[in-house]
Design a protein around this motif. Structure first.
Motif, PDB file in Angstrom:
ATOM      1  N   UNK A 230      -3.916  -1.630   8.398  1.00 12.02           N
ATOM      2  CA  UNK A 230      -2.551  -1.108   8.471  1.00 12.02           C
ATOM      3  C   UNK A 230      -2.470   0.090   9.403  1.00 12.02           C
ATOM      4  N   UNK A 231      -3.513   0.923   9.366  1.00  6.98           N
ATOM      5  CA  UNK A 231      -3.501   2.126  10.192  1.00  6.98           C
ATOM      6  C   UNK A 231      -3.513   1.793  11.679  1.00  6.98           C
ATOM      7  N   UNK A 232      -4.185   0.671  12.033  1.00  5.99           N
ATOM      8  CA  UNK A 232      -4.251   0.287  13.452  1.00  5.99           C
ATOM      9  C   UNK A 232      -3.208  -0.779  13.787  1.00  5.99           C
ATOM     10  N   UNK A 233      -2.222  -0.954  12.889  1.00  8.17           N
ATOM     11  CA  UNK A 233      -1.138  -1.914  13.113  1.00  8.17           C
ATOM     12  C   UNK A 233      -1.636  -3.321  13.408  1.00  8.17           C
ATOM     13  N   UNK A 234      -2.706  -3.730  12.711  1.00  5.43           N
ATOM     14  CA  UNK A 234      -3.197  -5.092  12.847  1.00  5.43           C
ATOM     15  C   UNK A 234      -3.915  -5.380  14.140  1.00  5.43           C
ATOM     16  N   UNK A 235      -4.279  -4.337  14.906  1.00  6.51           N
ATOM     17  CA  UNK A 235      -4.923  -4.546  16.201  1.00  6.51           C
ATOM     18  C   UNK A 235      -6.311  -5.169  16.056  1.00  6.51           C
ATOM     19  N   UNK A 236      -6.946  -4.945  14.911  1.00  4.14           N
ATOM     20  CA  UNK A 236      -8.260  -5.536  14.631  1.00  4.14           C
ATOM     21  C   UNK A 236      -8.083  -6.511  13.473  1.00  4.14           C
ATOM     22  N   UNK A 237      -8.602  -7.731  13.585  1.00  5.33           N
ATOM     23  CA  UNK A 237      -8.438  -8.705  12.497  1.00  5.33           C
ATOM     24  C   UNK A 237      -8.974  -8.169  11.174  1.00  5.33           C
ATOM     25  N   UNK A 238      -8.256  -8.462  10.097  1.00  6.12           N
ATOM     26  CA  UNK A 238      -8.626  -7.969   8.776  1.00  6.12           C
ATOM     27  C   UNK A 238     -10.028  -8.435   8.379  1.00  6.12           C
TER      28      UNK A 238
ATOM     29  N   UNK B 174       0.811  -1.215   0.000  1.00 11.12           N
ATOM     30  CA  UNK B 174       0.000   0.000   0.000  1.00 11.12           C
ATOM     31  C   UNK B 174       0.847   1.269   0.000  1.00 11.12           C
ATOM     32  N   UNK B 175       2.126   1.144   0.314  1.00  8.18           N
ATOM     33  CA  UNK B 175       2.975   2.328   0.343  1.00  8.18           C
ATOM     34  C   UNK B 175       3.818   2.524  -0.898  1.00  8.18           C
ATOM     35  N   UNK B 176       3.738   1.595  -1.840  1.00  7.69           N
ATOM     36  CA  UNK B 176       4.515   1.681  -3.074  1.00  7.69           C
ATOM     37  C   UNK B 176       3.558   1.906  -4.237  1.00  7.69           C
ATOM     38  N   UNK B 177       3.578   3.089  -4.863  1.00  5.90           N
ATOM     39  CA  UNK B 177       2.585   3.404  -5.907  1.00  5.90           C
ATOM     40  C   UNK B 177       2.507   2.372  -7.019  1.00  5.90           C
TER      41      UNK B 177
ATOM     42  N   UNK C  84       3.218  -0.823  -6.952  1.00  7.24           N
ATOM     43  CA  UNK C  84       2.605  -2.053  -6.460  1.00  7.24           C
ATOM     44  C   UNK C  84       1.115  -1.859  -6.224  1.00  7.24           C
ATOM     45  N   UNK C  85       0.743  -0.714  -5.684  1.00  5.06           N
ATOM     46  CA  UNK C  85      -0.678  -0.429  -5.431  1.00  5.06           C
ATOM     47  C   UNK C  85      -1.452  -0.430  -6.746  1.00  5.06           C
ATOM     48  N   UNK C  86      -0.875   0.193  -7.770  1.00  3.28           N
ATOM     49  CA  UNK C  86      -1.544   0.260  -9.072  1.00  3.28           C
ATOM     50  C   UNK C  86      -1.698  -1.127  -9.676  1.00  3.28           C
ATOM     51  N   UNK C  87      -0.648  -1.938  -9.611  1.00  5.75           N
ATOM     52  CA  UNK C  87      -0.707  -3.282 -10.183  1.00  5.75           C
ATOM     53  C   UNK C  87      -1.692  -4.159  -9.415  1.00  5.75           C
ATOM     54  N   UNK C  88      -1.753  -3.966  -8.094  1.00  7.41           N
ATOM     55  CA  UNK C  88      -2.680  -4.747  -7.288  1.00  7.41           C
ATOM     56  C   UNK C  88      -4.121  -4.442  -7.670  1.00  7.41           C
ATOM     57  N   UNK C  89      -4.437  -3.176  -7.855  1.00  7.46           N
ATOM     58  CA  UNK C  89      -5.786  -2.795  -8.254  1.00  7.46           C
ATOM     59  C   UNK C  89      -6.098  -3.315  -9.655  1.00  7.46           C
ATOM     60  N   UNK C  90      -5.110  -3.274 -10.521  1.00  7.64           N
ATOM     61  CA  UNK C  90      -5.278  -3.779 -11.890  1.00  7.64           C
ATOM     62  C   UNK C  90      -5.614  -5.270 -11.883  1.00  7.64           C
ATOM     63  N   UNK C  91      -4.959  -6.017 -11.026  1.00 11.77           N
ATOM     64  CA  UNK C  91      -5.195  -7.451 -10.994  1.00 11.77           C
ATOM     65  C   UNK C  91      -6.491  -7.791 -10.269  1.00 11.77           C
ATOM     66  N   UNK C  92      -6.975  -6.896  -9.413  1.00 11.20           N
ATOM     67  CA  UNK C  92      -8.296  -7.107  -8.837  1.00 11.20           C
ATOM     68  C   UNK C  92      -9.363  -7.077  -9.925  1.00 11.20           C
ATOM     69  N   UNK C  93      -9.150  -6.275 -10.956  1.00 14.95           N
ATOM     70  CA  UNK C  93     -10.080  -6.254 -12.083  1.00 14.95           C
ATOM     71  C   UNK C  93     -10.096  -7.618 -12.768  1.00 14.95           C
ATOM     72  N   UNK C  94      -8.935  -8.258 -12.825  1.00 10.62           N
ATOM     73  CA  UNK C  94      -8.875  -9.591 -13.413  1.00 10.62           C
ATOM     74  C   UNK C  94      -9.637 -10.592 -12.542  1.00 10.62           C
ATOM     75  N   UNK C  95      -9.615 -10.392 -11.220  1.00  5.26           N
ATOM     76  CA  UNK C  95     -10.397 -11.254 -10.332  1.00  5.26           C
ATOM     77  C   UNK C  95     -11.880 -11.155 -10.663  1.00  5.26           C
ATOM     78  N   UNK C  96     -12.332  -9.945 -10.962  1.00  8.27           N
ATOM     79  CA  UNK C  96     -13.747  -9.765 -11.278  1.00  8.27           C
ATOM     80  C   UNK C  96     -14.144 -10.608 -12.484  1.00  8.27           C
TER      81      UNK C  96
END
Length: 202
Positions: free
Chosen positions: A181-189, A119-122, A124-136
């Motif tokens: 990520x913002x809560x450092x994993x304190x709440x289960x995903x 989520x902090x690497x532009x 990687x974030x872009x490619x991840x979103x792109x591949x989510x479209x493939x999941x659809x």
């Protein structure tokens, strides 16, 4: 008992083993010194191969991290297809997504480090979103089939509803991950995903 799937030959097993070794070497470097700071040459050296050999297995550095995203989408699709035929659509989608999450290796701290990198690497974030479209493209037809069979919907209506559910479910994954990520994993995903889905369905 056999699964009906052909057993990979020696060449394919060797290729998969090398692919896995390169990916493990790359991920270790990414987590140690940062994605953008790590070069292809460094990954190749750590894996004991040449730069040229690296590109036989991975088209880009991003693919070391996200190269199996398409395969993951097919595994989610298979898990969705295996759900009971009368199961409520959102429950079936959740169970399919959780089946993939249960495959995750490594402890909570490693998961957080990988999540922060993604989520902090532009790029990687872009490619991840792109591949989510493939999941659809994989998940929508399967969910539409279930909606047609369970509710007698026509093709257009089933496709429309399935597309809306899958797009929302994947968006809720991104929202839940941001909060996780913002809560450092304190709440289960998975709890954060449930909360996000409940919010849009309210």
């Amino acid at each position: 008992m056999t699964t009906g799937e052909p057993t990979p030959g020696l060449r394919e097993r060797t290729r998969r083993a090398v692919h896995r070794e390169i990916a493990e070497a790359g991920m270790a470097l990414f987590l140690d010194q940062g994605f953008e700071e790590t070069t292809v040459d460094q990954i190749a050296e750590a894996a004991g191969i040449s730069r040229r050999s690296f590109f036989r297995y991975f088209a880009t550095k991003e693919d070391v991290v996200l190269g199996d995203m398409i395969e993951r989408g097919h595994r989610i699709g298979a898990a969705l297809a295996a759900r009971p035929s009368g199961e409520e659509p959102w429950a079936a989608v959740r169970a399919a997504l959780m089946a993939l999450r249960e495959e995750a290796s490594g402890g909570p701290e490693e998961e957080l480090r990988i999540g922060r990198m993604l989520h902090g690497t532009p790029s990687l974030r872009a490619r991840s979103l792109e591949k989510h479209l493939a999941w659809q493209e994989v998940l929508v037809p399967e969910l539409a089939r279930r909606l047609r069979e369970a509710h007698g919907l026509d093709g257009v209506s089933a496709d429309h509803r399935a597309a809306a559910i899958i797009a929302t479910a994947l968006t809720c994954i991104d929202v839940a991950t941001d909060t996780w990520l913002r809560v450092d994993g304190a709440v289960p995903l998975e709890d954060l995903w449930d909360e996000a889905v409940a919010a849009v369905r309210a």
